[in-house]
Design a protein around this motif. Structure first.
Motif, PDB file in Angstrom:
ATOM      1  N   VAL A   1     -32.002 -29.260   9.688  1.00 41.67           N
ATOM      2  CA  VAL A   1     -31.316 -27.678   9.008  1.00 41.67           C
ATOM      3  C   VAL A   1     -30.650 -27.241   9.895  1.00 41.67           C
ATOM      4  O   VAL A   1     -30.150 -26.383   9.518  1.00 41.67           O
ATOM      5  CB  VAL A   1     -32.837 -27.621   7.953  1.00 41.67           C
ATOM      6  CG1 VAL A   1     -31.368 -26.458   6.899  1.00 41.67           C
ATOM      7  CG2 VAL A   1     -33.152 -28.630   6.701  1.00 41.67           C
ATOM      8  N   GLY A   2     -31.707 -27.101  10.977  1.00 42.83           N
ATOM      9  CA  GLY A   2     -31.442 -25.784  11.773  1.00 42.83           C
ATOM     10  C   GLY A   2     -32.080 -24.241  11.179  1.00 42.83           C
ATOM     11  O   GLY A   2     -33.103 -24.623  10.209  1.00 42.83           O
ATOM     12  N   LYS A   3     -32.378 -23.408  11.826  1.00 42.42           N
ATOM     13  CA  LYS A   3     -31.818 -22.096  11.085  1.00 42.42           C
ATOM     14  C   LYS A   3     -31.319 -20.803   9.576  1.00 42.42           C
ATOM     15  O   LYS A   3     -31.432 -19.677   9.904  1.00 42.42           O
ATOM     16  CB  LYS A   3     -32.360 -20.895  12.519  1.00 42.42           C
ATOM     17  CG  LYS A   3     -33.358 -21.821  12.841  1.00 42.42           C
ATOM     18  CD  LYS A   3     -34.821 -20.878  13.883  1.00 42.42           C
ATOM     19  CE  LYS A   3     -35.807 -21.432  13.950  1.00 42.42           C
ATOM     20  NZ  LYS A   3     -35.802 -21.909  15.512  1.00 42.42           N
ATOM     21  N   ASN A   4     -30.067 -21.399  10.127  1.00 41.68           N
ATOM     22  CA  ASN A   4     -28.978 -20.544   9.596  1.00 41.68           C
ATOM     23  C   ASN A   4     -28.785 -21.107   7.746  1.00 41.68           C
ATOM     24  O   ASN A   4     -27.998 -20.265   7.465  1.00 41.68           O
ATOM     25  CB  ASN A   4     -27.589 -20.765  10.100  1.00 41.68           C
ATOM     26  CG  ASN A   4     -27.758 -20.256  11.683  1.00 41.68           C
ATOM     27  OD1 ASN A   4     -28.416 -19.677  11.416  1.00 41.68           O
ATOM     28  ND2 ASN A   4     -27.447 -20.994  12.811  1.00 41.68           N
ATOM     29  N   ARG A   5     -29.498 -21.858   7.420  1.00 43.86           N
ATOM     30  CA  ARG A   5     -29.221 -21.950   5.677  1.00 43.86           C
ATOM     31  C   ARG A   5     -31.027 -22.450   5.251  1.00 43.86           C
ATOM     32  O   ARG A   5     -31.244 -23.418   6.291  1.00 43.86           O
ATOM     33  CB  ARG A   5     -28.144 -23.249   5.787  1.00 43.86           C
ATOM     34  CG  ARG A   5     -28.979 -23.788   6.394  1.00 43.86           C
ATOM     35  CD  ARG A   5     -27.248 -26.044   5.660  1.00 43.86           C
ATOM     36  NE  ARG A   5     -27.394 -26.712   6.347  1.00 43.86           N
ATOM     37  CZ  ARG A   5     -28.835 -28.057   5.809  1.00 43.86           C
ATOM     38  NH1 ARG A   5     -28.667 -27.431   4.511  1.00 43.86           N
ATOM     39  NH2 ARG A   5     -28.088 -28.718   6.757  1.00 43.86           N
ATOM     40  N   LEU A   6     -30.558 -22.428   3.836  1.00 40.67           N
ATOM     41  CA  LEU A   6     -32.215 -23.123   3.607  1.00 40.67           C
ATOM     42  C   LEU A   6     -31.798 -24.537   3.401  1.00 40.67           C
ATOM     43  O   LEU A   6     -30.964 -25.635   3.277  1.00 40.67           O
ATOM     44  CB  LEU A   6     -32.286 -22.267   1.961  1.00 40.67           C
ATOM     45  CG  LEU A   6     -32.957 -20.867   1.735  1.00 40.67           C
ATOM     46  CD1 LEU A   6     -32.770 -20.616   0.609  1.00 40.67           C
ATOM     47  CD2 LEU A   6     -33.902 -21.062   2.609  1.00 40.67           C
ATOM     48  N   PRO A   7     -33.329 -25.783   3.359  1.00 38.86           N
ATOM     49  CA  PRO A   7     -33.352 -26.787   3.306  1.00 38.86           C
ATOM     50  C   PRO A   7     -32.436 -27.237   1.723  1.00 38.86           C
ATOM     51  O   PRO A   7     -32.637 -26.483   0.917  1.00 38.86           O
ATOM     52  CB  PRO A   7     -34.335 -27.557   3.382  1.00 38.86           C
ATOM     53  CG  PRO A   7     -34.965 -26.095   3.869  1.00 38.86           C
ATOM     54  CD  PRO A   7     -34.105 -24.740   3.912  1.00 38.86           C
ATOM     55  N   GLY A   8     -31.877 -28.366   1.594  1.00 40.57           N
ATOM     56  CA  GLY A   8     -31.102 -28.485   0.783  1.00 40.57           C
ATOM     57  C   GLY A   8     -31.874 -29.588  -0.444  1.00 40.57           C
ATOM     58  O   GLY A   8     -32.592 -30.617   0.737  1.00 40.57           O
TER      59      GLY A   8
END
Ligand code: HEM
Length: 421
Positions: free
Chosen positions: A261-268
């Motif tokens: 996911v990384g850090k720039n968006r919430l998990p979907g």
């Protein structure tokens, strides 16, 4: 009462003889706490229950289709994660997790956002917790029904008082929704429920439909809250507590979320299929911290058998989910927290282990399973993405069980959260 303690007998009862074990027990308290069995959870196994369940399931699916569930969950996380980040010392995570879950279900049912200090939320959670505690311990009146006629215990009077206040809240919400209902603009689950009833009116048996009154719909909303809030909040308490005490497993969850996911968006919701270790960790939380340890009581519709024993009609039958999840015949090192037991050699989720059954099975299988799974996953992954969780110095990682109603939970505990850079 018959208690089923292993997967063989549970499968025999709930899957092989599904209809025979699909009733609910004949307890007067359950009549009262469902306005005469007008809800889904306590309703007897009748055509009205079937239709009621079908309509509620359809409304849930219709409303939560597409990206809707994710939007509702993201709103809830945007509200609650900053509250966690404000906690600079050790703190009790219960109120924030309660808000996270309540916010989500309140948005689903009534399309309404909630604040931590909202008196409606505070009052509801207090009443809901008391209700769960009281109902889980049962009522002496059900053993001696004559008591209902002459004298009821303070405990019984308390639970009926709470039930009536909560039901009135839902009744008002339904009335408000009916007044502003527009079938071309479905705002939330309550609207979807009104629409599903209207659609069912065109297709279904009029006699059965007459049983789907407003009171049934109020009870359906009550089911979604009652069955959804406690199970989800308790599972999240366990998840957070386990992670705080298991830094190595937590680090693997962090690594996977950062990679996928990384850090720039919430998990979907879609990320779930690529977050196998995170999902397996949650499965293990639900195994060791079985939120509803003995499920909801079943009852037999007719004389039947299980495991070679005769079981007469009208026998109460409990499913011991806790025993299934702690059965040493099925789980190696049964008390060890090990997410890899849910993974295959490629590190992907493998087939559901036979003796893992948190949502039950058969005719009465949890109606909210398809909501609960992405809901819990997204909440858990979002917390883990943002925070490193630990226990205050000197606290044992061992989880003591507290509560002791229909749902169990960890005894009160504190955690420390640090934002991950
Ligand atoms: C951690 C999450 C959850 C767990 C572990 C869980 C577990 C269960 C269990 C064990 C039952 C009893 C099944 C039986 O009688 O054998 C049940 C029933 C039910 N659950 Fe859930 N549940 C969860 C979340 C939810 C949510 C989020 C909803 C609603 C959106 C929901 C709605 C229901 C309903 C309506 C029933 C009654 C089904 C019937 O009697 O026909 N549950 N659940």
């Amino acid at each position: 009462m018959v208690v089923l303690n292993d997967i063989e007998s549970v499968t025999e009862a709930l899957v092989k003889r599904k209809a025979e074990f699909a009733n609910r027990p004949n307890l007067p308290s359950l009549d009262k706490l469902s306005n005469g069995r007008k809800n889904i959870v306590f309703a007897n196994y009748t055509p009205a229950w079937k239709l009621h369940r079908k309509i509620a399931g359809k409304a849930l699916r219709q409303y939560l289709a597409g990206k809707h569930l994710e939007e509702v969950l993201h709103n809830s996380m945007h509200k609650c994660l900053p509250l966690m980040a404000e906690e600079k010392e050790e703190f009790d995570p219960e109120p924030i997790i309660d808000l996270m879950v309540f916010h989500m279900l309140n948005s689903v049912c009534f399309g309404k956002s909630t604040e931590l200090n909202d008196p409606e939320f505070q009052d509801f959670i207090k009443k809901d917790k008391k209700f769960t505690e009281l109902i889980g311990k049962g009522f002496v009146e059900d053993m001696f029904p004559i008591m209902y006629k002459i004298w009821t215990t303070q405990k019984y009077r308390k639970i009926t008082e709470i039930f009536d206040v909560i039901a009135e809240r839902y009744r008002k919400k339904l009335e408000e929704h009916k007044k502003s209902f527009d079938r071309d603009y479905i705002r939330d689950f309550t609207d979807a429920l009104i629409l599903a009833r209207q659609e069912a009116e065109d297709e279904e048996d009029k006699e059965v439909l007459s049983e789907l009154t407003d009171l049934h719909l109020v009870n359906t909303i009550s089911d979604i809250f009652g069955a959804g809030i406690d199970t989800s909040r308790v599972t999240m308490y366990f998840a957070v507590h386990y992670m705080a005490g298991l830094p190595e497993i937590q680090a693997k969850v962090h690594e996977e979320i950062d990679r996928v996911v990384g850090k720039n968006r919430l998990p979907g919701v879609k990320d779930r299929e690529n977050l196998s270790y995170t999902e397996a960790t949650l499965h293990e939380v639900m195994r060791l911290g079985t939120a509803v340890p003995v499920g909801v009581p079943h009852s037999t519709l007719c004389d039947t058998t299980v495991g070679g024993y005769d079981v007469p009609e009208n026998t109460m039958v409990m499913i011991n989910h806790w025993a299934l999840h702690h059965d040493p015949n099925y789980w190696k090192d049964v008390d060890t927290f090990d997410p890899t037991r849910f993974l295959n050699e490629e590190g992907k989720l493998s087939m559901k282990p036979e003796s893992w059954l948190p949502f039950s099975a058969g005719r009465r299988v949890c109606l909210g399973e398809s909501v609960a799974k992405p809901e819990l996953h997204l909440m858990f992954a979002s917390i883990m993405q943002r925070f490193k969780i630990s226990l205050p110095e000197g606290t044992s990682p061992e989880i003591l069980i507290g509560g002791g109603g229909a749902a169990i939970q960890p005894a009160p505990f504190k955690i420390i959260v640090k934002e991950r850079k």
